[in-house]
Scaffold this motif. Structure first.
Motif, PDB file in Angstrom:
ATOM      1  N   GLU A 100     -42.903 -91.397 -40.599  1.00  0.00           N
ATOM      2  CA  GLU A 100     -41.844 -91.902 -39.942  1.00  0.00           C
ATOM      3  C   GLU A 100     -40.536 -91.272 -40.148  1.00  0.00           C
ATOM      4  O   GLU A 100     -39.643 -91.145 -39.281  1.00  0.00           O
ATOM      5  CB  GLU A 100     -41.520 -93.584 -40.237  1.00  0.00           C
ATOM      6  CG  GLU A 100     -42.809 -94.232 -39.554  1.00  0.00           C
ATOM      7  CD  GLU A 100     -42.851 -95.584 -40.053  1.00  0.00           C
ATOM      8  OE1 GLU A 100     -42.181 -95.920 -41.143  1.00  0.00           O
ATOM      9  OE2 GLU A 100     -43.524 -96.575 -39.537  1.00  0.00           O
ATOM     10  N   ALA A 101     -40.356 -90.674 -41.261  1.00  0.00           N
ATOM     11  CA  ALA A 101     -39.186 -89.996 -41.835  1.00  0.00           C
ATOM     12  C   ALA A 101     -39.039 -88.520 -41.209  1.00  0.00           C
ATOM     13  O   ALA A 101     -37.930 -87.747 -41.524  1.00  0.00           O
ATOM     14  CB  ALA A 101     -39.096 -90.045 -43.422  1.00  0.00           C
ATOM     15  N   PHE A 160     -46.669 -95.571 -48.061  1.00  0.00           N
ATOM     16  CA  PHE A 160     -46.128 -94.112 -48.510  1.00  0.00           C
ATOM     17  C   PHE A 160     -46.349 -93.239 -47.187  1.00  0.00           C
ATOM     18  O   PHE A 160     -45.550 -92.460 -46.753  1.00  0.00           O
ATOM     19  CB  PHE A 160     -46.693 -93.842 -49.881  1.00  0.00           C
ATOM     20  CG  PHE A 160     -46.409 -92.303 -50.226  1.00  0.00           C
ATOM     21  CD1 PHE A 160     -45.012 -91.999 -50.728  1.00  0.00           C
ATOM     22  CD2 PHE A 160     -47.149 -91.342 -49.933  1.00  0.00           C
ATOM     23  CE1 PHE A 160     -44.704 -90.996 -51.100  1.00  0.00           C
ATOM     24  CE2 PHE A 160     -46.828 -90.011 -50.397  1.00  0.00           C
ATOM     25  CZ  PHE A 160     -45.557 -89.727 -51.064  1.00  0.00           C
ATOM     26  N   TRP A 161     -47.579 -93.344 -46.815  1.00  0.00           N
ATOM     27  CA  TRP A 161     -47.879 -92.070 -45.909  1.00  0.00           C
ATOM     28  C   TRP A 161     -47.343 -92.278 -44.571  1.00  0.00           C
ATOM     29  O   TRP A 161     -46.522 -91.494 -44.287  1.00  0.00           O
ATOM     30  CB  TRP A 161     -49.523 -92.198 -45.794  1.00  0.00           C
ATOM     31  CG  TRP A 161     -50.323 -91.866 -47.201  1.00  0.00           C
ATOM     32  CD1 TRP A 161     -50.234 -90.580 -47.486  1.00  0.00           C
ATOM     33  CD2 TRP A 161     -51.442 -92.660 -47.384  1.00  0.00           C
ATOM     34  NE1 TRP A 161     -50.865 -90.472 -48.674  1.00  0.00           N
ATOM     35  CE2 TRP A 161     -51.684 -91.733 -48.484  1.00  0.00           C
ATOM     36  CE3 TRP A 161     -52.210 -93.665 -47.299  1.00  0.00           C
ATOM     37  CZ2 TRP A 161     -52.878 -91.902 -49.544  1.00  0.00           C
ATOM     38  CZ3 TRP A 161     -53.188 -94.030 -47.839  1.00  0.00           C
ATOM     39  CH2 TRP A 161     -53.533 -93.096 -48.990  1.00  0.00           C
ATOM     40  N   PRO A 213     -42.346 -84.581 -49.454  1.00  0.00           N
ATOM     41  CA  PRO A 213     -42.284 -86.125 -50.032  1.00  0.00           C
ATOM     42  C   PRO A 213     -41.118 -86.021 -51.092  1.00  0.00           C
ATOM     43  O   PRO A 213     -41.107 -85.021 -51.810  1.00  0.00           O
ATOM     44  CB  PRO A 213     -43.658 -86.057 -50.512  1.00  0.00           C
ATOM     45  CG  PRO A 213     -44.424 -85.276 -49.776  1.00  0.00           C
ATOM     46  CD  PRO A 213     -43.735 -84.279 -49.378  1.00  0.00           C
ATOM     47  N   TRP A 214     -40.372 -87.077 -51.259  1.00  0.00           N
ATOM     48  CA  TRP A 214     -39.164 -87.052 -51.775  1.00  0.00           C
ATOM     49  C   TRP A 214     -39.427 -86.904 -53.404  1.00  0.00           C
ATOM     50  O   TRP A 214     -38.219 -86.607 -53.976  1.00  0.00           O
ATOM     51  CB  TRP A 214     -38.238 -88.259 -51.488  1.00  0.00           C
ATOM     52  CG  TRP A 214     -38.906 -89.528 -52.115  1.00  0.00           C
ATOM     53  CD1 TRP A 214     -40.015 -89.912 -52.169  1.00  0.00           C
ATOM     54  CD2 TRP A 214     -38.143 -90.640 -52.605  1.00  0.00           C
ATOM     55  NE1 TRP A 214     -40.254 -91.379 -52.440  1.00  0.00           N
ATOM     56  CE2 TRP A 214     -38.877 -91.854 -52.716  1.00  0.00           C
ATOM     57  CE3 TRP A 214     -36.569 -90.904 -52.676  1.00  0.00           C
ATOM     58  CZ2 TRP A 214     -38.446 -92.926 -53.219  1.00  0.00           C
ATOM     59  CZ3 TRP A 214     -36.356 -92.157 -53.210  1.00  0.00           C
ATOM     60  CH2 TRP A 214     -37.054 -93.141 -53.394  1.00  0.00           C
ATOM     61  N   ALA A 215     -40.472 -87.178 -54.117  1.00  0.00           N
ATOM     62  CA  ALA A 215     -40.924 -86.831 -55.325  1.00  0.00           C
ATOM     63  C   ALA A 215     -41.582 -85.645 -55.832  1.00  0.00           C
ATOM     64  O   ALA A 215     -41.795 -85.396 -56.922  1.00  0.00           O
ATOM     65  CB  ALA A 215     -41.494 -88.175 -56.017  1.00  0.00           C
ATOM     66  N   ASN A 216     -41.860 -84.904 -54.664  1.00  0.00           N
ATOM     67  CA  ASN A 216     -42.586 -83.571 -55.005  1.00  0.00           C
ATOM     68  C   ASN A 216     -41.827 -82.664 -55.624  1.00  0.00           C
ATOM     69  O   ASN A 216     -40.893 -82.111 -55.001  1.00  0.00           O
ATOM     70  CB  ASN A 216     -43.332 -83.290 -53.496  1.00  0.00           C
ATOM     71  CG  ASN A 216     -44.410 -82.202 -53.664  1.00  0.00           C
ATOM     72  OD1 ASN A 216     -44.088 -81.302 -54.369  1.00  0.00           O
ATOM     73  ND2 ASN A 216     -45.535 -82.441 -53.282  1.00  0.00           N
ATOM     74  N   VAL A 217     -42.395 -82.021 -56.552  1.00  0.00           N
ATOM     75  CA  VAL A 217     -41.590 -80.999 -57.235  1.00  0.00           C
ATOM     76  C   VAL A 217     -42.435 -79.590 -57.256  1.00  0.00           C
ATOM     77  O   VAL A 217     -41.966 -78.657 -57.524  1.00  0.00           O
ATOM     78  CB  VAL A 217     -41.229 -81.202 -58.571  1.00  0.00           C
ATOM     79  CG1 VAL A 217     -40.016 -82.401 -58.678  1.00  0.00           C
ATOM     80  CG2 VAL A 217     -42.287 -81.640 -59.586  1.00  0.00           C
ATOM     81  N   GLU A 233     -39.575 -95.368 -46.027  1.00  0.00           N
ATOM     82  CA  GLU A 233     -38.877 -96.606 -46.176  1.00  0.00           C
ATOM     83  C   GLU A 233     -39.118 -97.416 -47.289  1.00  0.00           C
ATOM     84  O   GLU A 233     -38.260 -98.370 -47.831  1.00  0.00           O
ATOM     85  CB  GLU A 233     -39.156 -97.500 -44.887  1.00  0.00           C
ATOM     86  CG  GLU A 233     -38.163 -98.669 -44.576  1.00  0.00           C
ATOM     87  CD  GLU A 233     -38.643 -99.273 -43.264  1.00  0.00           C
ATOM     88  OE1 GLU A 233     -37.988-100.528 -43.004  1.00  0.00           O
ATOM     89  OE2 GLU A 233     -39.286 -99.009 -42.414  1.00  0.00           O
ATOM     90  N   SER A 234     -40.296 -97.512 -47.912  1.00  0.00           N
ATOM     91  CA  SER A 234     -40.858 -98.233 -49.078  1.00  0.00           C
ATOM     92  C   SER A 234     -39.971 -97.719 -50.244  1.00  0.00           C
ATOM     93  O   SER A 234     -39.882 -98.510 -51.337  1.00  0.00           O
ATOM     94  CB  SER A 234     -42.321 -98.050 -49.108  1.00  0.00           C
ATOM     95  OG  SER A 234     -42.614 -96.819 -49.325  1.00  0.00           O
ATOM     96  N   ARG A 235     -39.535 -96.688 -50.095  1.00  0.00           N
ATOM     97  CA  ARG A 235     -38.731 -95.929 -51.556  1.00  0.00           C
ATOM     98  C   ARG A 235     -39.894 -95.779 -52.645  1.00  0.00           C
ATOM     99  O   ARG A 235     -39.316 -96.031 -53.696  1.00  0.00           O
ATOM    100  CB  ARG A 235     -37.467 -96.420 -51.731  1.00  0.00           C
ATOM    101  CG  ARG A 235     -36.591 -96.646 -50.624  1.00  0.00           C
ATOM    102  CD  ARG A 235     -35.098 -96.837 -50.895  1.00  0.00           C
ATOM    103  NE  ARG A 235     -34.791 -95.891 -51.924  1.00  0.00           N
ATOM    104  CZ  ARG A 235     -34.104 -94.962 -51.578  1.00  0.00           C
ATOM    105  NH1 ARG A 235     -33.932 -94.536 -50.053  1.00  0.00           N
ATOM    106  NH2 ARG A 235     -33.266 -93.975 -52.223  1.00  0.00           N
TER     107      ARG A 235
END
Length: 236
Positions: free
Chosen positions: A74-75, A68-69, A30-34, A58-60
């Motif tokens: 989808e990505a 989100f899920w 997930p794009w914000a996961n650190v 897509e919802s960003r």
């Protein structure tokens, strides 16, 4: 006096020491996961290489909800394509909640952190657990139900009620959440599950095992255990 169960970190080290080959695992983040990129290298797996690709819904957005899920799922195909020239032994979508909330089908061969978590519990024969998460309470209840459908009995669960901001959850908050679980359920459980790849749980694993006398399985540890079992040639 009953023998104390083997800790999860000790099990992971034992599997890694018995590994026969190096494996490569694709991790779709997930794009914000650190937390995943922080914790997986600290597991000390000498026979595993993790290759990361980021998922942008897509919802960003970053808060957990259907958009989100579904967006992560989808990505997944595009992120997997970015790893197409890497010879992978496994691919994990590193979001636990995306594994039990439904949504679009994932590309063939891609599993979720929830699948890895279930596999870790099943392989260690940990059939009764207590569950702690940072999620909103209905999401935690949904995970409890999903685990039950997979044959894992959730004796009690607790959550922080958050829909976002998981990396900011402190070690003290994780420990307090676990300590609030009913004592009877803790005594009867085979393991403690700290679900979600997005909060930092590795620093508290040994503390929780010491406090409860139970092995602790976290979502990120479950990804590590998946890789270690593959490299050790164990059945998944």
């Amino acid at each position: 006096m009953p023998q104390r169960p083997e800790g999860t970190l000790a099990l992971l080290a034992r599997l890694d020491e018995g590994s026969s080959r190096t494996v490569r695992v694709g991790v779709l983040l997930p794009w914000a996961n650190v937390a995943v990129e922080t914790e997986l290298p600290r597991l000390g797996l000498t026979h595993t290489v993790f290759h990361h690709a980021r998922l942008v819904p897509e919802s960003r957005t970053t808060a957990v909800d259907d958009a989100f899920w579904n967006g992560l799922r989808e990505a997944a195909a595009g992120a997997l394509d970015s790893l197409s020239h890497v010879p992978l032994d496994a691919v994990v979508l590193a979001c636990t909640s995306a594994g039990f909330t439904g949504g679009p089908e994932l590309p063939p061969g891609v599993i979720t952190a929830f699948d890895a978590l279930v596999g870790a519990l099943a392989s260690a024969r940990l059939g009764r657990v207590i569950l702690a998460t940072p999620y909103p309470h209905p999401v935690t209840a949904a995970e409890s139900e999903a685990l039950s459908k997979m044959g894992i009995d959730v004796l009690a669960h607790a959550s922080l009620g958050l829909d976002d901001g998981y990396p900011a959850v402190s070690a003290e908050e994780v420990l307090a959440l676990v300590s609030a679980l009913p004592e009877g359920a803790v005594r009867a459980a085979d393991a403690v599950v700290l679900s979600c790849t997005g909060w930092h749980t590795l620093p508290v694993v040994r503390d929780v095992e010491q406090a409860t006398g139970k092995p602790v399985v976290t979502s990120n540890l479950a990804i590590g255990l998946l890789a270690a079992r593959i490299s050790a040639g164990a059945a998944l």
